[in-house]
Scaffold this motif. Structure first.
Motif, PDB file in Angstrom:
ATOM      1  N   TRP A 184       0.836  -1.208   0.000  1.00 23.17           N
ATOM      2  CA  TRP A 184       0.000   0.000   0.000  1.00 23.17           C
ATOM      3  C   TRP A 184       0.866   1.250   0.000  1.00 23.17           C
ATOM      4  O   TRP A 184       0.603   2.196  -0.747  1.00 23.17           O
ATOM      5  N   THR A 211       2.430   1.748  -3.394  1.00 22.50           N
ATOM      6  CA  THR A 211       1.409   2.142  -4.375  1.00 22.50           C
ATOM      7  C   THR A 211       1.012   3.600  -4.207  1.00 22.50           C
ATOM      8  O   THR A 211       0.847   4.332  -5.190  1.00 22.50           O
ATOM      9  N   GLN A 212       0.877   4.042  -2.950  1.00 18.68           N
ATOM     10  CA  GLN A 212       0.454   5.420  -2.716  1.00 18.68           C
ATOM     11  C   GLN A 212       1.507   6.431  -3.147  1.00 18.68           C
ATOM     12  O   GLN A 212       1.177   7.539  -3.565  1.00 18.68           O
ATOM     13  N   ASP A 268      -4.474   1.305  -7.383  1.00 16.01           N
ATOM     14  CA  ASP A 268      -4.782   0.509  -6.191  1.00 16.01           C
ATOM     15  C   ASP A 268      -5.124  -0.928  -6.571  1.00 16.01           C
ATOM     16  O   ASP A 268      -4.791  -1.870  -5.837  1.00 16.01           O
ATOM     17  N   TRP A 299      -4.933  -3.641   3.575  1.00 11.50           N
ATOM     18  CA  TRP A 299      -5.009  -2.470   2.704  1.00 11.50           C
ATOM     19  C   TRP A 299      -5.891  -1.377   3.317  1.00 11.50           C
ATOM     20  O   TRP A 299      -5.505  -0.210   3.400  1.00 11.50           O
ATOM     21  N   ASP A 315      -4.755   2.319   5.018  1.00  7.38           N
ATOM     22  CA  ASP A 315      -5.350   3.533   4.455  1.00  7.38           C
ATOM     23  C   ASP A 315      -6.119   4.302   5.519  1.00  7.38           C
ATOM     24  O   ASP A 315      -6.039   5.532   5.589  1.00  7.38           O
ATOM     25  N   THR A 320     -13.128  -2.297   0.144  1.00  5.55           N
ATOM     26  CA  THR A 320     -11.837  -2.918  -0.130  1.00  5.55           C
ATOM     27  C   THR A 320     -11.929  -4.431  -0.106  1.00  5.55           C
ATOM     28  O   THR A 320     -11.342  -5.117  -0.958  1.00  5.55           O
TER      29      THR A 320
END
Length: 223
Positions: free
Chosen positions: A39, A42-43, A82, A110, A114, A150
């Motif tokens: 995560w 990816t962010q 995502d 995930w 977040d 999610t």
């Protein structure tokens, strides 16, 4: 303080239930931590892409909601990274984990990362101020909805990895889940829909996707 505690319970209560009911008993912490790392990576790419290709619209800092189709399409397309991150996380999950537990582990990891880093810290800081803000309550509800959405997203991606496939309806659910933020902006800015109604619409989309994905908190694989 009472407002802050209520918001924190509303935002993180579902995470605590899932953590103590499934994550700890099923020894899924390894999957959760791997997913948290993915995560974060990816962010970084998502934020760089958003800053480069989707600059903020004029007047966006004034707090007034505005809907620009090209802006929202670009943001949705970039945020679809995502899906790639979740797909990779599911592939790197601990071996020997059944499919439905993999969905729960990846989805929880995930959504929890977040919720804590992207939503939880600003939410708790804002709710701890001396002035009541109903927006904090809405943000807390969105955290819970994010968990549901999610789990549904990871479940649909796992179906795509399997021989059963996702299907046209499943692909539509993935698109709706990724466009959730833009849909909310459209409902508020263009249709003047109240925030509770927007949250209800988002809940219905997430719940429908959850059912289509066949996610279960216990029992044998259904995805």
């Amino acid at each position: 303080m009472y407002h802050m505690l209520n918001c924190a319970a509303l935002a993180f209560g579902p995470f605590a239930i899932l953590y103590y009911r499934v994550i700890v008993p099923e020894a899924l912490l390894g999957t959760v931590f791997k997913t948290a790392g993915i995560w974060l990576c990816t962010q970084v790419f998502t934020m760089l892409a958003l800053a480069s290709f989707v600059p903020p619209e004029e007047g966006s800092f004034s707090g007034a909601a505005s809907f620009v189709l090209t802006h929202e399409l670009a943001r949705t397309a970039i945020c679809a990274l995502d899906l790639v991150g979740m797909y990779v996380a599911a592939g790197w999950a601990d071996r020997g984990v059944s499919r439905h537990l993999k969905v729960l582990g990846v989805g929880f990891g995930w959504a929890a990362t977040d919720a804590v880093l992207a939503s939880g810290v600003p939410l708790v800081y804002s709710a701890a101020s001396s002035e009541f803000d109903i927006g904090n309550t809405y943000s807390a509800v969105r955290c819970s909805l994010k968990l549901l959405g999610t789990l549904a997203t990871v479940g649909l991606l796992e179906r795509a990895r399997s021989k059963r496939g996702t299907g046209v309806f499943g692909v539509l659910m993935l698109v709706l889940l990724e466009a959730e933020q833009s849909l909310g902006v459209f409902l508020v800015a263009e249709l003047r829909v109240a925030q509770p109604v927007v949250l209800l619409v988002q809940f219905c989309v997430a719940m429908l996707a959850y059912k289509v994905a066949g996610v279960t908190l216990s029992g044998s694989d259904t995805v």
